[in-house]
Design a protein around this motif. Structure first.
Motif, PDB file in Angstrom:
ATOM      1  N   ALA A 180       0.827  -1.256   0.013  1.00  0.00           N
ATOM      2  CA  ALA A 180      -0.014  -0.035  -0.166  1.00  0.00           C
ATOM      3  C   ALA A 180       0.995   1.264   0.184  1.00  0.00           C
ATOM      4  O   ALA A 180       1.922   1.378   0.647  1.00  0.00           O
ATOM      5  CB  ALA A 180      -1.062   0.264   1.064  1.00  0.00           C
ATOM      6  N   GLY A 181       0.573   2.274  -1.000  1.00  0.00           N
ATOM      7  CA  GLY A 181       1.215   3.337  -0.891  1.00  0.00           C
ATOM      8  C   GLY A 181       2.465   3.273  -2.098  1.00  0.00           C
ATOM      9  O   GLY A 181       2.989   4.328  -1.991  1.00  0.00           O
ATOM     10  N   SER A 182       2.746   2.116  -2.492  1.00  0.00           N
ATOM     11  CA  SER A 182       3.817   2.121  -3.409  1.00  0.00           C
ATOM     12  C   SER A 182       3.287   1.841  -4.773  1.00  0.00           C
ATOM     13  O   SER A 182       4.307   1.785  -5.818  1.00  0.00           O
ATOM     14  CB  SER A 182       4.610   0.798  -2.790  1.00  0.00           C
ATOM     15  OG  SER A 182       5.102   0.956  -1.630  1.00  0.00           O
ATOM     16  N   ILE A 183       2.088   1.433  -5.104  1.00  0.00           N
ATOM     17  CA  ILE A 183       1.710   1.057  -6.386  1.00  0.00           C
ATOM     18  C   ILE A 183       0.243   1.491  -6.344  1.00  0.00           C
ATOM     19  O   ILE A 183      -0.504   1.224  -5.552  1.00  0.00           O
ATOM     20  CB  ILE A 183       2.104  -0.449  -6.743  1.00  0.00           C
ATOM     21  CG1 ILE A 183       1.836  -0.620  -8.339  1.00  0.00           C
ATOM     22  CG2 ILE A 183       1.448  -1.409  -5.973  1.00  0.00           C
ATOM     23  CD1 ILE A 183       2.322  -1.902  -8.970  1.00  0.00           C
ATOM     24  N   SER A 184      -0.295   1.927  -7.689  1.00  0.00           N
ATOM     25  CA  SER A 184      -1.490   1.891  -8.175  1.00  0.00           C
ATOM     26  C   SER A 184      -1.667   1.933  -9.567  1.00  0.00           C
ATOM     27  O   SER A 184      -0.684   2.131 -10.164  1.00  0.00           O
ATOM     28  CB  SER A 184      -2.199   3.328  -7.523  1.00  0.00           C
ATOM     29  OG  SER A 184      -1.784   4.482  -8.209  1.00  0.00           O
ATOM     30  N   ILE A 185      -2.953   1.523  -9.805  1.00  0.00           N
ATOM     31  CA  ILE A 185      -3.289   1.482 -11.212  1.00  0.00           C
ATOM     32  C   ILE A 185      -4.277   2.709 -11.754  1.00  0.00           C
ATOM     33  O   ILE A 185      -5.428   2.407 -11.222  1.00  0.00           O
ATOM     34  CB  ILE A 185      -3.632   0.080 -11.653  1.00  0.00           C
ATOM     35  CG1 ILE A 185      -2.366  -0.960 -11.295  1.00  0.00           C
ATOM     36  CG2 ILE A 185      -3.998  -0.095 -13.194  1.00  0.00           C
ATOM     37  CD1 ILE A 185      -2.750  -2.146 -11.550  1.00  0.00           C
ATOM     38  N   SER A 186      -4.098   3.326 -12.519  1.00  0.00           N
ATOM     39  CA  SER A 186      -4.955   4.423 -12.991  1.00  0.00           C
ATOM     40  C   SER A 186      -6.251   3.832 -13.802  1.00  0.00           C
ATOM     41  O   SER A 186      -5.994   2.958 -14.695  1.00  0.00           O
ATOM     42  CB  SER A 186      -4.365   5.523 -13.821  1.00  0.00           C
ATOM     43  OG  SER A 186      -3.212   6.079 -13.247  1.00  0.00           O
TER      44      SER A 186
END
Length: 517
Positions: free
Chosen positions: A509-515
């Motif tokens: 959490a806080g290190s990767i996300s997908i738009s």
């Protein structure tokens, strides 16, 4: 009716994971085993942070050490050589077991009091000062060291002391009440941790699959699933990225970045990695025992030219064995390693060198630009009168008495000179143990001052003395800190963090996300 059908469809999509965030990574290499205790490879370091936890955590967004509670919520010294840690309650392992002090003591003592040969190596090169872990109660443990330890938090944050379940591990083979070598071998193929992702599939050397662990004690994992698959050829990784087969591709050389960045659907992220590509030299090989020969081998190499040609100037060429990540102990003013071809020629003429062939071993694909660098080094040696021969081989020859020189790497296993130079070049460490490096009483005395002094200035002075020794009788030349890049789909928001050891794929959490998903 239309609203009912739409609602039913949305419920079905959520239930089947149609909106679940998933990624696929094309990696240059995948480990043959997964055990945080035994592993210290560049490849292996990619895989542990998602699935395992340490007692003491760290803010990886920062270069400076900012320690955080993890599996331990608090810690304190109760004696100069004894630390007490309070354990987090409610932690579950991926197999459903509750974590207790027994698991922590088991995990730490498997390293501190190692009997399994691969653990013995790791215990010796970085954990030799740690004597034992002791259970106080179900949620309290104490850790005892042999002498006062200036790096307590640092060494309790190591990958090698990540916590694993005792009962699960001991039941993997043989007697379930006894920890046996077979248990640890089996664990490396069926690993279980307490991190935000469980390893749902592991195909050695080929694939690692992570799935979100819903009972994780901390902030939930942002991805439902992450698959890391081996694609050894750079061109194939880039093709897989362009076709959408993978969302992230590792180990992209700088001359390939434009190919990715020119695609409107793709982007790159990179940094000068906290690791040195190095040339090691066997000080005990009959043809290299004269230190002037090895000095010449080192002085002949124009590392700035290698940087410009192979890394487009993005790598970092060190003047000594130091990195900015080492904080107060960073000493770029030292000049342990230089380029001086005229001095190289002079030293050769004064040495016992008789024109004999000096073989340079290099891995074919393990290191980005590794073979290209080795080929260039052969030409640089030729210019000063060294007869070099390149031997490209998959075999590790670092412990072979016939090895003369080879490509290797020296990562920063933790943010201190001990965590980079020290792990490899300590008295009786891996390099001396492999027979290619020698220390003596004077070196050991300086090492002790460097390793255990509480005063930072004393440690700096001692480290400078060690670098003088390395300059005079060189066993190693750090070439550069490579600029490693990752290509990715534009929808993926991820980048390597400055506080991690090299190559970590951090999907917490806080290190990767997908738009847009």
């Amino acid at each position: 009716m239309q609203k009912l059908l739409l609602s039913t469809a949305l419920i079905t999509m959520f239930a089947t994971g149609a909106f679940a965030q998933q990624i696929t990574v094309g990696a240059a290499n995948v480990s043959d085993y997964l055990d945080p205790g035994r592993d210290h490879s560049n490849v292996g370091s990619q895989f542990y942070y998602n699935a395992f936890d340490t007692l003491i955590g760290k803010n990886h967004d920062k270069l400076d050490a900012e320690w955080r509670p993890a599996l331990a919520t608090e810690w304190k010294l109760v004696e100069p050589t004894l630390m007490e840690l309070k354990l987090r309650k409610g932690v579950k392992f991926h197999n459903g077991e509750d974590m207790t002090a027994d698991d922590v003591v088991f995990s730490l003592n498997r390293m501190y009091q190692a009997t399994f040969p691969p653990y013995l190596v790791r215990a010796k090169d970085r954990l030799n000062n740690f004597a034992e872990a002791i259970k106080v109660d179900d949620h309290t443990v104490r850790v005892r060291v042999k002498r006062e330890e200036p790096l307590w938090e640092t060494l309790l944050n190591l990958q090698q002391v990540m916590i694993i379940p005792e009962d699960y591990t001991k039941a993997l083979s043989g007697d379930p009440n006894v920890a046996e070598d077979g248990d640890f071998e089996a664990f490396s193929l069926a690993p279980v941790g307490s991190g935000p992702y469980r390893i749902s599939e592991f195909l050695p050397g080929e694939r690692v699959v992570y799935e979100r662990f819903d009972d994780f004690w901390g902030e939930p994992a942002p991805l439902q699933k992450a698959t890391v698959s081996r694609i050894p050829e750079t061109a194939s990784r880039i093709t897989a990225l362009k076709t959408g087969e993978v969302d992230i591709a590792t180990n992209i050389a700088p001359d390939q970045l434009d190919l990715i960045n020119s695609d409107p659907n793709l982007k790159t992220r990179g940094s000068a990695t906290a690791l040195f590509h190095v040339m090691i030299m066997n000080v005990n090989h009959p043809n290299l025992q004269d230190p002037k020969i090895r000095q010449a081998m080192s002085l002949a190499i124009d590392r700035d030219t290698l940087n410009e040609a192979l890394w487009l100037g993005k790598a970092v060429v060190p003047s000594t064995h130091t990195m900015k990540e080492m904080g107060a102990l960073h000493q770029p003013q030292l000049t342990t390693f230089e380029y001086d071809p005229e001095m190289a020629k002079k030293l050769l003429s004064e040495s016992s060198y008789d024109g004999a062939e000096i073989v340079f071993d290099a891995f074919p694909v393990y290191y980005t630009n590794g073979v290209l660098a080795a080929q260039a080094i052969m030409e640089m040696w030729k210019e000063v009168g060294i007869n070099g021969k390149l031997n490209v081989t998959d075999k590790w020859t670092g412990g072979d008495p016939q090895m003369m020189a080879r490509s290797w790497s020296n990562p920063m296993y933790f943010a201190d000179p001990f965590g980079s130079f020290g792990v490899m070049w300590a008295p009786d460490g891996p390099s001396e143990g492999s027979g290619r490096f020698n220390t003596d009483e004077a070196y050991a005395k300086t090492w002790e001052k460097f390793r255990f002094s509480k005063d930072v200035e004393d440690r700096k002075v001692a480290y400078a003395e060690l670098m003088d020794r390395i300059k005079a009788d060189p066993p190693v030349l750090p070439l550069y800190r490579p600029f490693e890049s990752w290509g990715m789909n534009r929808s993926v928001n991820w980048a390597p963090k400055p506080g991690h050891i090299p190559y970590v794929l951090d999907f917490r959490a806080g290190s990767i996300s997908i738009s847009g998903s």
